[in-house]
Design an enzyme around this catalytic site. Structure first.
Site, PDB file in Angstrom:
ATOM      1  N   GLU A 257      -7.909   3.035   4.927  1.00  0.00           N
ATOM      2  CA  GLU A 257      -8.947   2.754   3.914  1.00  0.00           C
ATOM      3  C   GLU A 257      -8.361   3.182   2.582  1.00  0.00           C
ATOM      4  OE1 GLU A 257     -11.791   1.311   4.404  1.00  0.00           O
ATOM      5  OE2 GLU A 257     -12.100   1.448   6.565  1.00  0.00           O
ATOM      6  N   CYS A 291     -13.589   4.133  -4.543  1.00  0.00           N
ATOM      7  CA  CYS A 291     -12.658   3.068  -4.134  1.00  0.00           C
ATOM      8  C   CYS A 291     -13.271   1.707  -4.455  1.00  0.00           C
ATOM      9  CB  CYS A 291     -12.333   3.184  -2.661  1.00  0.00           C
ATOM     10  SG  CYS A 291     -13.805   3.320  -1.636  1.00  0.00           S
TER      11      CYS A 291
END
Ligand code: NAD
Length: 502
Positions: A257, A291
Site C-alpha cells: 500500500e 496517501c
C-alpha cells in the site's frame, strides 16, 4: 476530556503504563511544537528474531482456534478501542499533528474494521465446485498463513495496523508489527490495548501480537525472516520497491500500500460548490499527508476561472494552527524534511512556469514546528513536480478541453491509488468508472479522493503497489487457498479422461 494533551495522561486514561524514558532510545517529537514527547527503545536485532519466533510458535495453536472464537478477541478489542476513543484520538493528534476530528475519525476506523472482521469470522467461505468425475467432490478451503508482518507509515499510525490486524487475527494468523519510527507511541498504545484485551479474555498473549520498534533496518529484518509468511507494507513507493524485491527473492507474499498522486476531473456540469468543499478537504485536510490526498485538479477550461477564484478564496481563509484546538482545519507537517520537500516542489513548479498561490510557512509561534498554508499551483500542462507525489498540501491545477484528454491526464502518472470525477453528466460518470476510464484502485463520482470507507477493498495500481486491504474480499490475502479433491467412490477415474491402467 481536554486534559488529554500529554503522553502520561493519555496512557493513564488507557490503563497502560507510559513508555519508560530510555536515554539512548528513538526520540519522538510532537509536530505541534517540536518538543520531545518520549525516547523509545529500539528492538535489538537479536530480539527481532526472538519476537518473530514467538509469533511463529503462537501461530501453531492460534490457527486451531475456531474462527468465530478468534472473532471474540477482535470484538472485545474493538469495544476497548471504542471506550478509549478520546485518548487514542488525542494521541494521534499529539504524535502526528492531525486535527482532533481526524484523530477521532481514525480511531473510529479501527472500531469499524473490528466490527467488519467479527462478522467475517463467520464468513470465511470456501467453495464447492462441480467435479468432472463421478463420486468426487471438489472443494476450495482457506487456511491461515502463519505470521503476518505489518509495516506501517506515520500518517495512519493506528488505522493501518487495525486494517491488517483485525483481518489477519480472525483469519488465524499472529502478528508482528513494525510501526513508523515517527509514531511509536500510537503503536505502543494500540498494541498495548490489544494485549490487555487478550489477557482479559484469558488468552495467552505470548507471540499473539509482537511489536518491533525501530527504523528501516528493523523492517528489513522482519521482511527477511523466513517465518513471516506475508509482509503487509504501507509507506512510500521507495520502501515498497525494496520490500517487494526482498519478498520476491524469498517467494514470500507481500501486500503493498504505497504512494499516490491522486487527481480529480472537474467537468463543465459539475456542482462547483461541492467541488470546492471536496477539494479543500481532500487537498488540505491532514495537511496533505494522506496517501489519498488530492494532488491534481484537472479542470474544464470553461469553468477554470470561477473555480480557481473560489478555491483561492477558501485556501486563503483555511484555519491553519494547533491541531488540538477547536476550529483548526490544517495542522502541522510531520517534520522539517516534509517542509523542505514541499518548498522544493514549489520551487521546481515555478521553474516550469507555474503560478504559485500560498504555500509559505505560517507562524504558529513555534520555531521547531512546520505549519504551512496549503498551496494552489496553476500549470498550463501536467509537468514538473506535478507528476510526482510530494507528501504535503499542494494542489496542482491544469485545464483540459476534451474528456478523453482529462482521463489521459488522470492516468498519466506512475501511481494509481485514488481518483474522482465531478460531473452531472451520466455518460462522463460511467466512462470514468469503466474499463477505459480511471486506472486507479479507487474511482469516485462527485466525492473527493480521500476518506474511504472500510467496507470496500482499499488500495491502488501501478506504483501504489497493487495490494488490497480492509473490506470486500481483502481477507483472502491473509489466508492460503487449498483445492481439495475427495473421491468417495471405489474406482479411480483420472481427470481429462486419461487412461493409465496398472
Ligand atoms: P516510509 O516509506 O518512509 O516509511 C514507512 C515504513 O516503512 C516505516 O515503518 C519505515 O521504517 C519502513 N521502511 C522504510 N524502508 C524500509 C525497508 N527498506 N524495508 C522495510 N521497512 C522499511 O513512509 P512514511 O513517510 O512513513 O509515509 C508516507 C508514505 O506512505 C507516502 O508515500 C504515502 O502515500 C504512503 N502511504 C500509503 C498508504 C496506502 O494505503 N497506500 C497509506 C498511508 C501512507
Amino acid at each position: 476530556m481536554s486534559h488529554l494533551n500529554d503522553v502520561q495522561s493519555i496512557f493513564q486514561a488507557l490503563g497502560l503504563n507510559a513508555p519508560a524514558d530510555s536515554p539512548a532510545g528513538l526520540e519522538v517529537h510532537t509536530p505541534i511544537d517540536g518538543s520531545l514527547l518520549a525516547r523509545v527503545d529500539s528492538t535489538p536485532a537479536t530480539q527481532v528474531n526472538t519476537a518473530i519466533e514467538r509469533a511463529h510458535q503462537r501461530s501453531l495453536s492460534w490457527r486451531n482456534v475456531p474462527a468465530p472464537k478468534r472473532g471474540d478477541l477482535v470484538r472485545a478489542f474493538g469495544e476497548a478501542v471504542r471506550r478509549h476513543k478520546e485518548p487514542l484520538g488525542r494521541l494521534i493528534t499529539l504524535e502526528t499533528g492531525k486535527i482532533v476530528q481526524e484523530g477521532l475519525g481514525e480511531v473510529q476506523e479501527v472500531v469499524d474494521i473490528c466490527e467488519f472482521a467479527v462478522g467475517l469470522s463467520r464468513q470465511l467461505y470456501g467453495l464447492t465446485i462441480a467435479s468432472e468425475r463421478p463420486d468426487h467432490k471438489l472443494l476450495e478451503t482457506w487456511h491461515p498463513l502463519g505470521v503476518v508482518g505489518i509495516i506501517s507509515a506515520f500518517n495512519f499510525p493506528m488505522a493501518v495496523f487495525a486494517w491488517n490486524a483485525a483481518l489477519a487475527l480472525v483469519c488465524g494468523n499472529t502478528l508482528v508489527w513494525k510501526p513508523s519510527e515517527k509514531a511509536p507511541l500510537c503503536a505502543l498504545a494500540l498494541n498495548g490495548l490489544l494485549l490487555q484485551t487478550a489477557r482479559e479474555q484469558g488468552l495467552d498473549t505470548e507471540g499473539l501480537a509482537e511489536l518491533l520498534m525501530g527504523e528501516r533496518s528493523v523492517g528489513e529484518a522482519l521482511v527477511a525472516h523466513p517465518a513471516v509468511k506475508l509482509v503487509s507494507a504501507t509507506g512510500s513507493t521507495t520502501m515498497g520497491r525494496a520490500v517487494n524485491i526482498a519478498c520476491a527473492a524469498q517467494f514470500k507474499r507481500s501486500l503493498l500500500e504505497l504512494g499516490g498522486n491522486n487527481a480529480a476531473i472537474v467537468c463543465p456540469s459539475a456542482d462547483l460548490a461541492l467541488v470546492v468543499r471536496a477539494a479543500a478537504f481532500s487537498a488540505a485536510g491532514t495537511a496533505g499527508q494522506r496517501c489519498t490526498s488530492l494532488r491534481r485538479l484537472i479542470v474544464h477550461r470553461s469553468i477554470y476561472a470561477p473555480l480557481l477564484a473560489s478555491l483561492r478564496s477558501v485556501f486563503e481563509r483555511l484555519p491553519v494552527g494547533n491541531p488540538m484546538e477547536d476550529g483548526t482545519l490544517v495542522g502541522p507537517l510531520i517534520d522539517a524534511r516534509a517542509f523542505e520537500a514541499m518548498q522544493l516542489a514549489l520551487t521546481q513548479a515555478r521553474e516550469v512556469g507555474a503560478l504559485v498561490h500560498f504555500g509559505a510557512r505560517e507562524s504558529v509561534g513555534e520555531a521547531d514546528a512546520f505549519y504551512v498554508r496549503p498551496a494552489i499551483v496553476e500549470l498550463s500542462s501536467q509537468s514538473g513536480p506535478m507528476v510526482h507525489e510530494t507528501f504535503a498540501p499542494i494542489l496542482y491545477v491544469v485545464p483540459y478541453d476534451s474528456f478523453d484528454e482529462a482521463i489521459a491526464l488522470n492516468n498519466a502518472v506512475a501511481h494509481g491509488l485514488s481518483s474522482a470525477v465531478f460531473t452531472q453528466d451520466l455518460r462522463e460518470a460511467e466512462v470514468f468508472t469503466s474499463a477505459r476510464g480511471s486506472d486507479c484502485g479507487i474511482a469516485n463520482v462527485n466525492i473527493g479522493t480521500s476518506g474511504a470507507e472500510i467496507g470496500g477493498a482499499f488500495g491502488g495500481e501501478k506504483e501504489t503497489g497493487g495490494g488490497r486491504e480492509s473490506g470486500s474480499d481483502s481477507w483472502k490475502a491473509y489466508m492460503r487457498r487449498a483445492t481439495n479433491t475427495i473421491n468417495y467412490g471405489s474406482t479411480l477415474p483420472l481427470a481429462q479422461g486419461i487412461k493409465f491402467e496398472v
